[in-house]
Enzyme design. Structure first.
Site, short mmCIF file in Angstrom:
data_model
loop_
_atom_site.label_atom_id
_atom_site.label_comp_id
_atom_site.label_asym_id
_atom_site.label_seq_id
_atom_site.Cartn_x
_atom_site.Cartn_y
_atom_site.Cartn_z
N LYS A 121 26.53 16.28 12.48
CA LYS A 121 25.84 15.83 13.69
C LYS A 121 24.97 14.62 13.38
CE LYS A 121 22.01 17.15 16.69
NZ LYS A 121 21.01 18.19 17.02
N ASP A 139 26.34 18.41 19.60
CA ASP A 139 25.17 19.26 19.68
C ASP A 139 25.43 20.37 20.70
OD1 ASP A 139 25.05 18.03 22.14
OD2 ASP A 139 23.05 17.18 21.87
#
Length: 209
Positions: A121, A139
């Site tokens: 991420k 996310d």
């Protein structure tokens, strides 16, 4: 409608609904974004922005963070949760960047993942926002909404969602798309309820077809 066709239609709607697709973390320099996204793990971006304001005022350079007293650094980042681990990762990462990269943030996934505390991420966010590369920041908002909209199979695994999005999103739209997922997830398609009646993608979302 194929997933690729749906993705393009959704992108058009979201671009009109949220013309400004920007990262919700406050930063001025790439190294500050790297720190902010590390602090954002299990913490809201709003709280991170409060903490980093104090953090960057106290430690305005990479060198100052790399040489920071670990207890003092931990105290500052503690409101983001997991303070000791995050402080250690941040200080260690800044040291590696200064030693190995002369203070420059790497521009490849493998190099970013080798830094302490950096996962996919974080790496995708850096590659997209700093270097303008195709990026898939999976996310919680992105995972939830793309599953609801039928762009993915509903998997909750970030890597699996990333792999599926790589197959359906135009690479040049991917980074902004993920930012818009955050905006849409906060405003309309929330974790508690998918407010379909207020959604700009209502008629092309798989929940409604």
């Amino acid at each position: 409608m194929t997933k690729k066709q749906r993705s393009r239609a959704i992108i058009e709607r979201l671009e009109a609904e949220y013309p400004d697709a920007i990262c919700s973390l406050d930063y001025r320099e790439p190294w500050q974004l790297l720190i902010a996204v590390r602090l954002s793990a299990q913490c809201t971006d709003a709280r991170v922005n409060i903490v980093t304001k104090d953090l960057f005022a106290t430690y305005p350079t990479m060198e100052s963070i790399a040489n920071a007293d670990i207890d003092e650094l931990t105290d500052i980042v503690r409101p983001c949760g997991l303070g000791p681990g995050k402080a250690r990762d941040i200080r260690a990462a800044m040291g590696i960047l200064l030693e190995k990269y002369a203070g420059r943030i790497p521009d490849t996934m493998d190099e970013l993942l080798a830094l302490p505390g950096v996962g996919r991420k974080s790496a995708n966010l850096i590659l997209g926002d700093v270097y303008g590369q195709p990026a898939y920041v999976t996310d919680t908002h992105c995972i939830r909404i793309t599953g609801r909209m039928g762009l993915t199979d509903g998997s909750k695994d970030p890597k699996k969602v990333e792999d599926q999005l790589r197959k359906v999103l135009p690479p040049d739209k991917s980074n902004d798309f993920c930012h818009r997922m955050v905006l849409h997830g906060r405003a309309v398609c929330t974790a508690r309820k998918a407010n379909c009646e207020n959604c700009c993608c209502n008629d092309i979302c798989s929940r409604k077809i």
